[in-house]
Design an enzyme around this catalytic site. Structure first.
Site, PDB file in Angstrom:
ATOM      1  N   LYS A   1      -9.813   4.549 -15.525  1.00 14.35           N
ATOM      2  CA  LYS A   1     -10.933   4.786 -14.596  1.00 14.35           C
ATOM      3  C   LYS A   1     -10.697   6.038 -13.764  1.00 14.35           C
ATOM      4  CE  LYS A   1     -10.387   0.854 -12.471  1.00 14.35           C
ATOM      5  NZ  LYS A   1      -9.226   0.337 -13.221  1.00 14.35           N
TER       6      LYS A   1
ATOM      7  N   ARG B   1     -14.610  -4.652  -6.805  1.00 11.95           N
ATOM      8  CA  ARG B   1     -13.683  -5.416  -7.640  1.00 11.95           C
ATOM      9  C   ARG B   1     -13.978  -6.903  -7.575  1.00 11.95           C
ATOM     10  NH1 ARG B   1      -9.165  -1.433  -7.453  1.00 11.95           N
ATOM     11  NH2 ARG B   1      -7.737  -1.901  -9.143  1.00 11.95           N
TER      12      ARG B   1
ATOM     13  N   ARG C   1       4.419   3.901  -9.708  1.00 11.10           N
ATOM     14  CA  ARG C   1       3.898   3.116  -8.585  1.00 11.10           C
ATOM     15  C   ARG C   1       4.584   1.747  -8.546  1.00 11.10           C
ATOM     16  NH1 ARG C   1      -2.570   3.509  -9.259  1.00 11.10           N
ATOM     17  NH2 ARG C   1      -2.332   1.329  -8.661  1.00 11.10           N
TER      18      ARG C   1
ATOM     19  N   ARG D   1      -1.767  -8.353 -12.014  1.00 13.04           N
ATOM     20  CA  ARG D   1      -3.003  -7.589 -11.767  1.00 13.04           C
ATOM     21  C   ARG D   1      -4.024  -7.835 -12.872  1.00 13.04           C
ATOM     22  NH1 ARG D   1      -1.132  -1.680 -11.005  1.00 13.04           N
ATOM     23  NH2 ARG D   1      -3.284  -1.309 -10.401  1.00 13.04           N
TER      24      ARG D   1
ATOM     25  N   ARG E   1       2.662   5.371 -16.706  1.00 14.59           N
ATOM     26  CA  ARG E   1       1.906   6.135 -15.700  1.00 14.59           C
ATOM     27  C   ARG E   1       2.851   6.692 -14.644  1.00 14.59           C
ATOM     28  NH1 ARG E   1      -3.389   3.838 -12.817  1.00 14.59           N
ATOM     29  NH2 ARG E   1      -2.080   2.060 -12.261  1.00 14.59           N
TER      30      ARG E   1
END
Ligand code: ADP
Ligand code: AMP
Length: 214
Positions: free
Chosen positions: A13, A88, A160, A171, A127
Protein backbone atom coordinates in the site's frame (compact mmCIF):
# COMPACT_ATOMS: atom_id res chain seq x y z
CA UNK A 1 -9.38 12.56 -6.21
CA UNK A 2 -9.81 10.84 -2.83
CA UNK A 3 -8.31 7.40 -2.69
CA UNK A 4 -8.13 4.74 0.00
CA UNK A 5 -5.53 1.98 -0.13
CA UNK A 6 -6.72 -1.35 1.25
CA UNK A 7 -4.76 -4.55 1.72
CA UNK A 8 -2.94 -6.68 4.27
CA UNK A 9 0.08 -5.27 6.09
CA UNK A 10 2.97 -5.56 3.63
CA UNK A 11 0.74 -5.79 0.54
CA UNK A 12 2.48 -2.75 -0.94
CA UNK A 13 0.00 0.00 0.00
CA UNK A 14 2.70 2.46 1.02
CA UNK A 15 4.87 1.70 -2.01
CA UNK A 16 1.96 2.37 -4.38
CA UNK A 17 0.51 5.29 -2.39
CA UNK A 18 3.81 7.18 -2.72
CA UNK A 19 3.76 6.71 -6.50
CA UNK A 20 0.09 7.75 -6.74
CA UNK A 21 0.79 10.86 -4.66
CA UNK A 22 3.65 11.85 -6.94
CA UNK A 23 1.81 11.24 -10.22
CA UNK A 24 -1.49 12.87 -9.25
CA UNK A 25 0.12 15.59 -7.08
CA UNK A 26 -1.93 14.84 -3.97
CA UNK A 27 -0.65 14.22 -0.42
CA UNK A 28 0.13 10.70 0.78
CA UNK A 29 -1.39 10.34 4.23
CA UNK A 30 -0.13 7.30 6.14
CA UNK A 31 -1.45 6.83 9.67
CA UNK A 32 1.40 4.39 10.38
CA UNK A 33 3.92 7.10 9.39
CA UNK A 34 2.09 9.66 11.55
CA UNK A 35 2.27 7.31 14.57
CA UNK A 36 5.94 6.48 13.93
CA UNK A 37 6.78 10.21 13.73
CA UNK A 38 4.96 10.74 17.04
CA UNK A 39 6.86 7.85 18.63
CA UNK A 40 10.14 9.30 17.40
CA UNK A 41 9.26 12.72 18.81
CA UNK A 42 8.16 11.22 22.15
CA UNK A 43 4.65 12.75 22.07
CA UNK A 44 1.80 11.52 24.30
CA UNK A 45 0.02 10.15 21.21
CA UNK A 46 3.21 8.31 20.22
CA UNK A 47 3.58 6.76 23.67
CA UNK A 48 -0.03 5.53 23.63
CA UNK A 49 0.14 4.24 20.03
CA UNK A 50 3.41 2.36 20.61
CA UNK A 51 1.91 0.05 23.23
CA UNK A 52 -0.57 -1.24 20.62
CA UNK A 53 1.75 -1.19 17.60
CA UNK A 54 4.46 -3.24 19.32
CA UNK A 55 1.92 -5.99 19.96
CA UNK A 56 0.66 -5.99 16.37
CA UNK A 57 -2.69 -4.57 17.51
CA UNK A 58 -4.64 -1.66 16.08
CA UNK A 59 -4.48 1.68 17.85
CA UNK A 60 -8.00 2.42 19.23
CA UNK A 61 -10.34 4.19 16.80
CA UNK A 62 -10.67 7.25 19.05
CA UNK A 63 -6.93 7.95 18.74
CA UNK A 64 -7.00 7.71 14.95
CA UNK A 65 -10.23 9.19 13.63
CA UNK A 66 -9.91 12.83 14.76
CA UNK A 67 -6.33 12.90 13.64
CA UNK A 68 -7.26 11.82 10.08
CA UNK A 69 -10.36 14.02 9.84
CA UNK A 70 -8.20 16.97 10.84
CA UNK A 71 -5.43 16.00 8.38
CA UNK A 72 -7.74 15.64 5.36
CA UNK A 73 -9.22 19.06 6.16
CA UNK A 74 -5.87 20.80 5.69
CA UNK A 75 -5.17 23.04 2.73
CA UNK A 76 -2.88 20.72 0.78
CA UNK A 77 -5.64 18.07 0.78
CA UNK A 78 -8.32 20.16 -0.92
CA UNK A 79 -7.76 18.54 -4.33
CA UNK A 80 -7.69 15.06 -2.84
CA UNK A 81 -5.35 12.64 -1.11
CA UNK A 82 -4.33 9.03 -0.92
CA UNK A 83 -5.00 7.44 2.48
CA UNK A 84 -2.66 4.58 3.36
CA UNK A 85 -3.47 2.50 6.43
CA UNK A 86 -6.76 4.25 7.16
CA UNK A 87 -9.53 3.21 7.54
CA UNK A 88 -8.69 -0.11 9.19
CA UNK A 89 -12.04 -0.79 10.89
CA UNK A 90 -15.69 -0.32 9.92
CA UNK A 91 -16.19 2.44 12.55
CA UNK A 92 -13.19 4.32 11.06
CA UNK A 93 -14.71 4.03 7.57
CA UNK A 94 -18.07 5.24 8.82
CA UNK A 95 -16.46 8.18 10.64
CA UNK A 96 -14.60 9.20 7.49
CA UNK A 97 -17.76 8.91 5.37
CA UNK A 98 -19.76 11.06 7.80
CA UNK A 99 -17.04 13.71 8.02
CA UNK A 100 -16.92 13.88 4.21
CA UNK A 101 -20.70 13.80 3.83
CA UNK A 102 -20.95 16.79 6.16
CA UNK A 103 -18.99 18.85 3.62
CA UNK A 104 -20.69 17.31 0.54
CA UNK A 105 -17.77 15.09 -0.42
CA UNK A 106 -17.03 11.36 -0.72
CA UNK A 107 -14.26 8.84 -1.27
CA UNK A 108 -13.78 8.15 -5.01
CA UNK A 109 -11.81 4.89 -5.04
CA UNK A 110 -10.92 2.15 -2.57
CA UNK A 111 -8.06 0.18 -4.12
CA UNK A 112 -7.49 -3.27 -2.67
CA UNK A 113 -3.93 -4.53 -3.21
CA UNK A 114 -4.29 -8.31 -3.08
CA UNK A 115 -1.41 -10.42 -1.76
CA UNK A 116 -1.90 -13.86 -0.16
CA UNK A 117 -0.71 -14.37 3.43
CA UNK A 118 2.12 -16.74 2.37
CA UNK A 119 3.84 -13.91 0.49
CA UNK A 120 3.32 -11.37 3.26
CA UNK A 121 5.64 -12.88 5.87
CA UNK A 122 8.46 -13.05 3.30
CA UNK A 123 7.89 -9.45 2.28
CA UNK A 124 7.82 -8.06 5.79
CA UNK A 125 11.02 -9.76 6.91
CA UNK A 126 12.76 -8.15 3.91
CA UNK A 127 11.25 -4.69 4.40
CA UNK A 128 13.68 -2.01 5.51
CA UNK A 129 12.47 1.46 6.44
CA UNK A 130 14.38 4.72 6.76
CA UNK A 131 14.48 6.02 10.35
CA UNK A 132 14.44 9.61 9.09
CA UNK A 133 12.22 10.00 5.98
CA UNK A 134 10.07 6.85 6.06
CA UNK A 135 11.14 5.60 2.60
CA UNK A 136 10.76 1.82 2.29
CA UNK A 137 12.92 -0.77 0.55
CA UNK A 138 13.05 -4.53 0.23
CA UNK A 139 16.30 -6.46 0.61
CA UNK A 140 15.53 -8.57 -2.48
CA UNK A 141 12.87 -6.76 -4.55
CA UNK A 142 13.71 -3.08 -4.03
CA UNK A 143 17.22 -2.90 -2.52
CA UNK A 144 18.81 0.44 -1.64
CA UNK A 145 21.88 1.43 -3.69
CA UNK A 146 24.10 1.11 -0.62
CA UNK A 147 23.28 -1.57 1.95
CA UNK A 148 21.62 -0.20 5.09
CA UNK A 149 21.52 3.41 3.81
CA UNK A 150 18.51 5.36 2.48
CA UNK A 151 18.87 6.42 -1.20
CA UNK A 152 16.79 9.51 -0.57
CA UNK A 153 18.28 11.02 2.59
CA UNK A 154 21.39 8.98 3.45
CA UNK A 155 20.15 7.94 6.90
CA UNK A 156 20.06 4.45 8.42
CA UNK A 157 17.60 1.72 7.31
CA UNK A 158 16.02 -0.50 9.98
CA UNK A 159 13.73 -3.52 10.32
CA UNK A 160 10.58 -2.14 11.93
CA UNK A 161 9.87 -3.65 15.39
CA UNK A 162 6.44 -4.73 14.20
CA UNK A 163 7.89 -6.48 11.11
CA UNK A 164 9.40 -9.30 13.21
CA UNK A 165 7.74 -12.60 12.12
CA UNK A 166 5.82 -13.23 15.37
CA UNK A 167 4.28 -9.72 15.25
CA UNK A 168 3.51 -10.03 11.52
CA UNK A 169 1.41 -13.16 12.22
CA UNK A 170 -0.59 -11.23 14.82
CA UNK A 171 -1.02 -8.27 12.43
CA UNK A 172 -2.34 -10.62 9.75
CA UNK A 173 -4.91 -12.07 12.17
CA UNK A 174 -5.97 -8.54 13.13
CA UNK A 175 -6.19 -7.63 9.43
CA UNK A 176 -8.49 -10.55 8.60
CA UNK A 177 -10.69 -9.91 11.58
CA UNK A 178 -11.00 -6.11 11.62
CA UNK A 179 -9.87 -4.68 8.27
CA UNK A 180 -10.91 -7.22 5.62
CA UNK A 181 -14.63 -6.47 6.22
CA UNK A 182 -13.92 -3.09 4.58
CA UNK A 183 -13.73 -4.89 1.23
CA UNK A 184 -17.46 -5.66 1.46
CA UNK A 185 -18.14 -2.18 2.85
CA UNK A 186 -16.61 -0.45 -0.19
CA UNK A 187 -17.97 -3.06 -2.64
CA UNK A 188 -21.45 -2.14 -1.45
CA UNK A 189 -20.63 1.52 -2.00
CA UNK A 190 -19.60 0.62 -5.57
CA UNK A 191 -16.08 2.08 -5.34
CA UNK A 192 -13.94 -1.02 -4.67
CA UNK A 193 -11.19 -1.75 -7.23
CA UNK A 194 -8.98 -4.84 -6.99
CA UNK A 195 -5.38 -5.08 -8.15
CA UNK A 196 -3.00 -8.05 -8.05
CA UNK A 197 -0.24 -7.05 -5.63
CA UNK A 198 1.97 -10.09 -6.26
CA UNK A 199 3.39 -8.81 -9.55
CA UNK A 200 6.30 -6.40 -10.02
CA UNK A 201 5.65 -3.02 -8.37
CA UNK A 202 5.71 -1.21 -11.75
CA UNK A 203 2.97 -3.55 -13.00
CA UNK A 204 0.90 -2.99 -9.86
CA UNK A 205 1.21 0.75 -10.49
CA UNK A 206 0.20 0.33 -14.15
CA UNK A 207 -2.96 -1.49 -13.03
CA UNK A 208 -3.72 1.34 -10.61
CA UNK A 209 -3.24 4.10 -13.19
CA UNK A 210 -5.55 2.17 -15.55
CA UNK A 211 -8.21 2.48 -12.86
CA UNK A 212 -7.53 6.12 -11.96
CA UNK A 213 -6.97 7.30 -15.53
CA UNK A 214 -4.09 9.35 -16.94
P1 ADP B 1 2.29 -1.77 3.22
O1 ADP B 1 2.34 -0.28 3.15
O2 ADP B 1 1.07 -2.36 2.57
O3 ADP B 1 2.49 -2.30 4.62
P2 ADP B 1 4.84 -1.67 1.78
O4 ADP B 1 4.52 -0.77 0.64
O5 ADP B 1 5.71 -1.11 2.87
O6 ADP B 1 3.51 -2.35 2.38
O7 ADP B 1 5.53 -2.99 1.17
C1 ADP B 1 5.97 -4.08 2.01
C2 ADP B 1 7.32 -4.60 1.53
O8 ADP B 1 7.17 -5.23 0.25
C3 ADP B 1 8.37 -3.50 1.34
O9 ADP B 1 9.65 -4.00 1.70
C4 ADP B 1 8.29 -3.18 -0.16
O10 ADP B 1 9.52 -2.66 -0.62
C5 ADP B 1 7.96 -4.56 -0.75
N1 ADP B 1 7.10 -4.47 -1.95
C6 ADP B 1 6.12 -3.56 -2.22
N2 ADP B 1 5.53 -3.82 -3.42
C7 ADP B 1 6.15 -4.94 -3.90
C8 ADP B 1 5.99 -5.73 -5.09
N3 ADP B 1 5.06 -5.44 -6.02
N4 ADP B 1 6.80 -6.81 -5.24
C9 ADP B 1 7.72 -7.12 -4.30
N5 ADP B 1 7.94 -6.44 -3.17
C10 ADP B 1 7.15 -5.36 -2.95
P1 AMP C 1 1.27 0.61 8.96
O1 AMP C 1 2.49 1.46 8.85
O2 AMP C 1 0.11 1.13 8.15
O3 AMP C 1 1.54 -0.86 8.72
O4 AMP C 1 0.78 0.74 10.49
C1 AMP C 1 1.60 0.30 11.56
C2 AMP C 1 0.76 0.14 12.83
O5 AMP C 1 0.19 1.41 13.21
C3 AMP C 1 -0.44 -0.80 12.72
O6 AMP C 1 -0.09 -2.17 12.91
C4 AMP C 1 -1.33 -0.26 13.84
O7 AMP C 1 -0.88 -0.68 15.12
C5 AMP C 1 -1.11 1.25 13.76
N1 AMP C 1 -2.09 1.89 12.84
C6 AMP C 1 -1.82 2.51 11.65
N2 AMP C 1 -2.95 2.97 11.09
C7 AMP C 1 -3.97 2.62 11.93
C8 AMP C 1 -5.38 2.77 11.91
N3 AMP C 1 -6.01 3.39 10.89
N4 AMP C 1 -6.10 2.26 12.94
C9 AMP C 1 -5.51 1.65 13.98
N5 AMP C 1 -4.19 1.44 14.05
C10 AMP C 1 -3.41 1.93 13.05
Amino acid sequence: MKIIMLGAPGAGKGTQAKKIAEKYMIPHISTGDIFRANIKNGTELGKKAKTYMDQGLLVPDELVVDLVVDRVGQDDAKNGYVLDGFPRTIPQAQALDSALEAIGEKVDYAINVEVPDENIIRRMSGRRACVACGATYHLVHIPPKQEGICDTCGKELILRDDDKPETVKKRLDVYHEQTQPLIDYYTEKGILKEVDGTVDMADVFAAITDILGA
